[in-house]
Design a protein around this motif. Structure first.
Motif, short mmCIF file in Angstrom:
data_model
loop_
_atom_site.label_atom_id
_atom_site.label_comp_id
_atom_site.label_asym_id
_atom_site.label_seq_id
_atom_site.Cartn_x
_atom_site.Cartn_y
_atom_site.Cartn_z
N ASN A 259 0.83 -1.21 0.00
CA ASN A 259 0.00 0.00 0.00
C ASN A 259 0.86 1.26 0.00
OD1 ASN A 259 -2.71 -1.20 0.21
ND2 ASN A 259 -1.87 -2.03 2.11
N ARG B 68 -0.14 -11.02 -10.36
CA ARG B 68 -0.23 -12.40 -10.80
C ARG B 68 0.47 -12.54 -12.16
NH1 ARG B 68 -6.40 -13.12 -10.95
NH2 ARG B 68 -6.39 -10.96 -10.33
N SER C 220 -12.43 -7.79 -3.80
CA SER C 220 -12.71 -9.23 -3.72
C SER C 220 -13.99 -9.52 -2.92
CB SER C 220 -11.51 -9.96 -3.14
OG SER C 220 -11.01 -9.25 -2.04
N SER D 119 -14.25 -13.24 -11.60
CA SER D 119 -13.61 -13.94 -12.71
C SER D 119 -12.11 -14.04 -12.47
CB SER D 119 -13.86 -13.20 -14.01
OG SER D 119 -13.09 -13.78 -15.05
N GLY E 173 -4.41 -2.30 -2.99
CA GLY E 173 -3.08 -2.20 -3.58
C GLY E 173 -2.95 -2.89 -4.94
N SER E 174 -3.46 -4.13 -5.04
CA SER E 174 -3.31 -4.84 -6.33
C SER E 174 -4.14 -4.16 -7.40
CB SER E 174 -3.73 -6.31 -6.19
OG SER E 174 -2.82 -6.98 -5.37
N THR E 175 -5.36 -3.74 -7.04
CA THR E 175 -6.22 -3.09 -8.03
C THR E 175 -5.53 -1.85 -8.61
OG1 THR E 175 -8.20 -3.89 -6.94
CG2 THR E 175 -8.47 -1.99 -8.36
N GLU F 236 -2.73 -2.80 -10.85
CA GLU F 236 -3.21 -3.37 -12.12
C GLU F 236 -3.75 -2.28 -13.04
OE1 GLU F 236 -5.96 -6.34 -10.68
OE2 GLU F 236 -4.34 -7.46 -9.74
N HIS G 146 -5.84 3.36 4.42
CA HIS G 146 -4.76 3.28 3.41
C HIS G 146 -5.28 3.27 1.97
CE1 HIS G 146 -5.39 -1.20 4.12
NE2 HIS G 146 -5.53 -1.10 2.83
N GLN G 147 -6.56 2.87 1.78
CA GLN G 147 -7.05 2.86 0.39
C GLN G 147 -7.16 4.28 -0.17
OE1 GLN G 147 -10.22 0.42 -0.91
NE2 GLN G 147 -9.22 -1.46 -0.25
C1 UD1 Z 1 -10.69 -4.40 2.55
C2 UD1 Z 1 -9.21 -4.30 2.62
O1 UD1 Z 1 -8.64 -3.91 3.65
N1 UD1 Z 1 -8.55 -4.72 1.51
C3 UD1 Z 1 -7.11 -4.72 1.45
C4 UD1 Z 1 -6.62 -5.99 0.75
O2 UD1 Z 1 -7.21 -5.91 -0.51
P1 UD1 Z 1 -7.86 -6.94 -1.48
O3 UD1 Z 1 -6.95 -8.10 -1.66
O4 UD1 Z 1 -9.26 -7.16 -1.10
O5 UD1 Z 1 -7.85 -5.94 -2.76
P2 UD1 Z 1 -6.77 -5.69 -3.85
O6 UD1 Z 1 -7.22 -4.52 -4.63
O7 UD1 Z 1 -5.37 -5.62 -3.31
O8 UD1 Z 1 -6.91 -7.02 -4.73
C5 UD1 Z 1 -8.10 -7.39 -5.36
C6 UD1 Z 1 -7.70 -8.44 -6.40
O9 UD1 Z 1 -8.84 -9.18 -6.78
C7 UD1 Z 1 -8.77 -9.36 -8.18
N2 UD1 Z 1 -10.12 -9.71 -8.67
C8 UD1 Z 1 -11.20 -8.92 -8.39
C9 UD1 Z 1 -12.46 -9.28 -8.85
C10 UD1 Z 1 -12.59 -10.46 -9.61
O10 UD1 Z 1 -13.66 -10.85 -10.06
N3 UD1 Z 1 -11.48 -11.20 -9.88
C11 UD1 Z 1 -10.25 -10.86 -9.42
O11 UD1 Z 1 -9.28 -11.57 -9.70
C12 UD1 Z 1 -8.21 -8.06 -8.70
O12 UD1 Z 1 -7.70 -8.21 -10.00
C13 UD1 Z 1 -7.12 -7.79 -7.65
O13 UD1 Z 1 -5.92 -8.47 -7.99
O14 UD1 Z 1 -5.20 -5.95 0.66
C14 UD1 Z 1 -4.67 -4.85 -0.10
C15 UD1 Z 1 -3.15 -4.95 -0.11
O15 UD1 Z 1 -2.64 -4.90 1.19
C16 UD1 Z 1 -5.13 -3.53 0.50
O16 UD1 Z 1 -4.71 -2.47 -0.33
C17 UD1 Z 1 -6.64 -3.52 0.62
O17 UD1 Z 1 -7.06 -2.31 1.21
#
Ligand code: UD1
Length: 376
Positions: A126, A167, A206, A260, A279-281, A284, A304-305
């Motif tokens: 983050n 990934r 997620s 998905s 962070g990952s979003t 990406e 942190h978001q």
């Molecule tokens: C609620 C919370 O505290 N969430 C934390 C959690 O995030 P969390 O893991 O929930 O969120 P992230 O944005 O980091 O990752 C979401 C991931 O899900 C994937 N995706 C989403 C939907 C779908 O249908 N398929 C799919 O593969 C996205 O591509 C992405 O890679 O850890 C992150 C990294 O420390 C923090 O920044 C977030 O604040």
């Protein structure tokens, strides 16, 4: 130098686990060895996900986060059990280093590594370094981060921005064109998306979220009376019925799924992404060069978001919309403005791409290897 052998502690939530798994997959592909040490409440499930990618993992005794006096006993027992188990694993594996991906669940493995004389490296996903990483940074050879951090002064030791380990499937597909991604979605899901129509991608992280699953559909129902666009919506686990209801009997969304694994197609197809700012979003969005509207999850630790969203918004690549301001009217106005200017969306996408840090897992591994090699 031969490829590394690393122990990686990445328990806790998916936000810690998935980037750690990505590093392990990249390392193994290059001929190195990795072992995941997991001590969060999801360790058993995470172990089987890791196994499906051929990455070995050990579930250490369960250790809940220390949340108040009531959990201290359980936390202490878990930490002690985890410490002894981690020591045994480290003795067997003999890694050159331990990489911690954040969260207090990394405590037993970090203590065990220090006790065994194994150097510790950290990664934070983050833009605001989390409490656990801040605390452990004094014991680490390096604290690598996904983004430039807004609280660097609270960390000790060396800090370096390496990027977020994505990934491997996403990393490899980041160059996909919009037309290829739309064709891919049509093939994969039997839909008829049109490359000539602006495409919105909506997902609430997620876990899914009611802003995305109720408020945004309401805004889109109104907006579709004024302008043409198509919608890809990933609703989150068990949220399909709720989202379908929210859209009502309008033709939207063009493609609605719970979630998905093919995020490269969804991100690649989008002209504008509406999402949380995990962070990952955020990483990406930068890697795929996408314009976005980011609504930070307001209850994330230390907000942190919000700091993550500011990385893109501060560069002109995203609109930051506070959760509390999300009404259907506000969202409709915002989207109407953005969709009316496709060139501006492209520019924002290009600005997002300027912040991408490709091959972050490789970069992180290289930085670890450099710090382990004997200096001339
Ligand atoms: C609620 C919370 O505290 N969430 C934390 C959690 O995030 P969390 O893991 O929930 O969120 P992230 O944005 O980091 O990752 C979401 C991931 O899900 C994937 N995706 C989403 C939907 C779908 O249908 N398929 C799919 O593969 C996205 O591509 C992405 O890679 O850890 C992150 C990294 O420390 C923090 O920044 C977030 O604040």
């Amino acid at each position: 130098m031969p490829e590394l052998t690393l122990a990686i502690t990445c328990g806790g939530t998916g936000g810690h686990f998935y980037p750690g798994l990505s590093v392990a997959r990249v390392l193994q592909k290059r001929g190195g060895r990795a072992l995941l040490l997991l001590s969060g409440t999801n360790a058993a499930r995470q172990k089987s996900i890791a196994a499906s990618f051929g990455v070995p993992a050990v579930a250490l005794p369960r250790m809940p986060s220390p949340r108040g006096i009531g959990t201290l006993f359980e936390f202490g027992c878990g930490a002690l059990g985890g410490y002894h188990a981690a020591r045994r694993e480290l003795r067997t594996l003999r890694p050159q280093a331990l990489l911690g991906m954040g969260s207090f669940t990394s405590l037993p493995a970090i203590l065990a590594a220090r006790r065994s004389g194994i150097p510790v490296f950290l990664h934070d996903g983050n833009a605001r370094v989390g409490k656990a990483n801040r605390f452990f940074s004094r014991h680490a050879k390096l604290l690598a981060t996904a983004f430039p951090t807004c609280n660097a002064e609270k960390c000790r030791g060396e800090l370096l921005v390496t990027g977020m380990p994505l990934r491997p499937e996403l990393e490899q597909a980041a160059g996909i064109t919009r037309a290829e991604a739309i064709a891919g979605l049509n093939r994969e899901f039997g839909v008829e998306l049109d490359t000539a129509i602006p495409t919105l991608l909506i997902f609430g992280g997620s876990q899914g979220a009611s802003i995305f699953n109720e408020t945004v559909p309401k805004a889109l129902r109104k907006l579709q009376e004024k302008t043409e666009f198509q919608v890809l919506h990933l609703a989150g686990p068990k949220k399909l019925a709720e989202v379908r209801d929210a859209y009502g009997d309008v033709v939207f969304p063009s493609l609605l799924l719970e979630s998905s694994e093919k995020m490269e197609l969804f991100l690649g197809a989008a002209d504008l992404v509406f999402s949380r700012s995990g962070g990952s979003t955020v990483a990406e969005l930068a890697r795929f060069g996408k314009a976005s509207v980011l609504i930070p999850y307001p209850y994330a630790a230390e907000n942190h978001q919000y700091d993550n969203a500011r990385v893109l918004a501060g560069h002109g690549a995203a609109e930051l919309l506070p959760n509390a301001e999300c009404t259907p009217e506000r969202i409709e106005r915002l989207l109407a403005g953005l969709l009316a200017e496709p060139e501006r969306l492209k520019q924002r996408g290009a600005l997002a791409a300027e912040l991408a840090r490709p091959a972050a897992a490789e970069r992180l591994l290289a930085e670890i290897a450099t710090r382990l090699s004997p200096q001339p």
